[in-house]
Design a protein around this motif. Structure first.
Motif, PDB file in Angstrom:
ATOM      1  N   UNK A  86       0.867  -1.227   0.050  1.00 29.05           N
ATOM      2  CA  UNK A  86      -0.119  -0.058   0.032  1.00 29.05           C
ATOM      3  C   UNK A  86       0.724   1.105  -0.164  1.00 29.05           C
ATOM      4  N   UNK A  87       2.094   1.403   0.830  1.00 32.61           N
ATOM      5  CA  UNK A  87       2.828   2.523   0.855  1.00 32.61           C
ATOM      6  C   UNK A  87       3.846   2.528  -0.075  1.00 32.61           C
ATOM      7  N   UNK A  88       4.250   1.348  -0.675  1.00 31.93           N
ATOM      8  CA  UNK A  88       5.393   1.521  -1.566  1.00 31.93           C
ATOM      9  C   UNK A  88       5.284   0.942  -3.073  1.00 31.93           C
ATOM     10  N   UNK A  89       4.400   0.108  -3.297  1.00 31.13           N
ATOM     11  CA  UNK A  89       3.940  -0.613  -4.414  1.00 31.13           C
ATOM     12  C   UNK A  89       3.230   0.522  -5.039  1.00 31.13           C
ATOM     13  N   UNK A  90       2.100   0.558  -4.590  1.00 32.29           N
ATOM     14  CA  UNK A  90       0.807   1.501  -5.340  1.00 32.29           C
ATOM     15  C   UNK A  90       1.383   2.978  -5.459  1.00 32.29           C
ATOM     16  N   UNK A  91       2.104   3.653  -4.438  1.00 34.54           N
ATOM     17  CA  UNK A  91       2.626   5.099  -4.841  1.00 34.54           C
ATOM     18  C   UNK A  91       3.467   5.005  -6.274  1.00 34.54           C
ATOM     19  N   UNK A  92       4.395   3.863  -6.134  1.00 32.73           N
ATOM     20  CA  UNK A  92       5.421   3.867  -6.981  1.00 32.73           C
ATOM     21  C   UNK A  92       5.032   3.561  -8.216  1.00 32.73           C
ATOM     22  N   UNK A  93       3.653   2.843  -8.417  1.00 29.90           N
ATOM     23  CA  UNK A  93       3.021   2.577  -9.748  1.00 29.90           C
ATOM     24  C   UNK A  93       2.172   3.749 -10.158  1.00 29.90           C
ATOM     25  N   UNK A  94       2.027   4.760  -9.465  1.00 30.00           N
ATOM     26  CA  UNK A  94       0.933   5.752  -9.723  1.00 30.00           C
ATOM     27  C   UNK A  94       1.434   6.442 -11.224  1.00 30.00           C
ATOM     28  N   UNK A  95       2.348   6.860 -11.690  1.00 27.47           N
ATOM     29  CA  UNK A  95       2.629   7.177 -12.965  1.00 27.47           C
ATOM     30  C   UNK A  95       2.295   6.199 -14.147  1.00 27.47           C
ATOM     31  N   UNK A  96       2.389   5.181 -13.776  1.00 28.61           N
ATOM     32  CA  UNK A  96       2.263   4.195 -14.672  1.00 28.61           C
ATOM     33  C   UNK A  96       0.503   3.748 -14.941  1.00 28.61           C
ATOM     34  N   UNK A  97       0.264   3.702 -13.664  1.00 31.51           N
ATOM     35  CA  UNK A  97      -1.201   3.519 -13.461  1.00 31.51           C
ATOM     36  C   UNK A  97      -2.190   4.679 -14.166  1.00 31.51           C
TER      37      UNK A  97
END
Length: 313
Positions: free
Chosen positions: A222-233
């Motif tokens: 929730x705190x590392x993966x999802x924020x890191x994927x935000x530009x791609x997502x």
């Protein structure tokens, strides 16, 4: 105005080579995109149909006799006089939302799996990407055969476990579930590949630091993966929404003419107006401009929402 002209001249004199490289692309886009779009906008303000559009029959030319009607076509559609726009819009929105949600969630799950060290990971990647490599019309016909009530593979498998045949392409509700399943099968590989690239761009140090701080796997996700994927997502969700909203071949080829009007999305109905029945070119063009407008409004709203979220962080 004079200042703008002067700046344009200076830019052309300084960067004439770049202008020369861009010019062929601009010309091609103007011919392939600009003219059809402009023609569609113009027809949407007329009452053009097969009878008055004008044509050449042998050596005899029949002049066009359609007339300008202003915003009548748009009012006819948006005011509900047509009676079918808003039900189709509702199904189109439901179709788009459900497909994009399934694309992203299943793609995310598969990407997380393939981002781990698995035996035979390369083989899995190739197998999972295969649906994306299959042309949409080929996949549509293959699934239509599998959905066949009498001889389809799916009903044959259901018969093995004692379940009666399902009318996959006859019942309106089951039709919708069927085409969502086909489009999900086709769209997941793109999401999976894009998300996998995003996962591999997240620094491993972030996960190591979170693990040292005692974060659980869910907290790291929730705190590392999802924020890191935000530009791609943000990009792939926008692209997936636009593509799915206009996904003509799956609806048209899988359901075909047997589906009636309940399972049609806006783009398939626009096609039917232009090429079946009375061939209402003006109505079809109006539907096309309405679809374009809806997607433009969504894109502007979506990008604005993302910018506000980024500014709030």
């Amino acid at each position: 105005m004079s200042t703008l002209i002067a700046r344009t001249r200076r830019s052309f004199a300084t960067h004439w080579y770049a202008w020369a490289m861009v010019l062929p692309v601009v010309v091609v886009l103007a011919v392939l995109v600009g003219y059809p779009l402009g023609r569609g906008v113009y027809l949407s303000f007329t009452d053009a149909n097969e009878a008055n559009i004008g044509r050449v029959i042998g050596d005899f030319e029949v002049p066009a006799s359609y007339s300008f009607v202003g915003l009548d076509n748009y009012w006819h559609i948006l005011s509900g006089q047509e009676g079918s726009f808003y039900p189709r819009l509702g199904w189109t929105l439901a179709w788009t939302a459900s497909c994009v949600f399934l694309h992203y969630t299943i793609g995310l799950g598969l990407a997380l799996m393939l981002n781990r060290r698995l035996k035979g990971r390369s083989v899995y990647r190739v197998l999972l990407i295969l649906p994306w490599a299959v042309p949409a019309f080929v996949a549509a016909f293959a699934w239509k055969l599998m959905y066949n009530t009498n001889n389809g593979v799916l009903n044959a498998l259901l018969g093995k476990v004692g379940v009666g045949p399902v009318d996959w392409l006859g019942d309106p509700f089951v039709q919708k579930l069927s085409v969502i399943a086909v489009n999900t099968w086709l769209g997941v590989p793109f999401m999976m590949v894009a998300i996998l690239g995003g996962l591999q761009s997240i620094p491993r140090e972030l996960y190591e630091a979170a693990e040292m701080d005692g974060a659980s796997p869910w907290q790291r996700f929730r705190n590392v993966t999802l924020p890191g994927l935000r530009p791609v997502s943000s990009t792939i969700v926008l692209l997936g929404t636009i593509w799915t909203f206009n996904m003509f071949p799956i609806i048209f080829l899988v359901i075909g003419q047997a589906g009636g009007t309940e399972s049609e999305i806006l783009v398939t109905y626009a096609y039917r107006l232009a090429f079946q029945g009375v061939r209402d070119y003006a109505g079809s063009a109006t539907y096309g401009i309405v679809i374009l407008s809806l997607l433009l409004v969504f894109s502007v709203f979506y990008r604005g929402m993302l910018k506000r979220q980024e500014a709030a962080q």
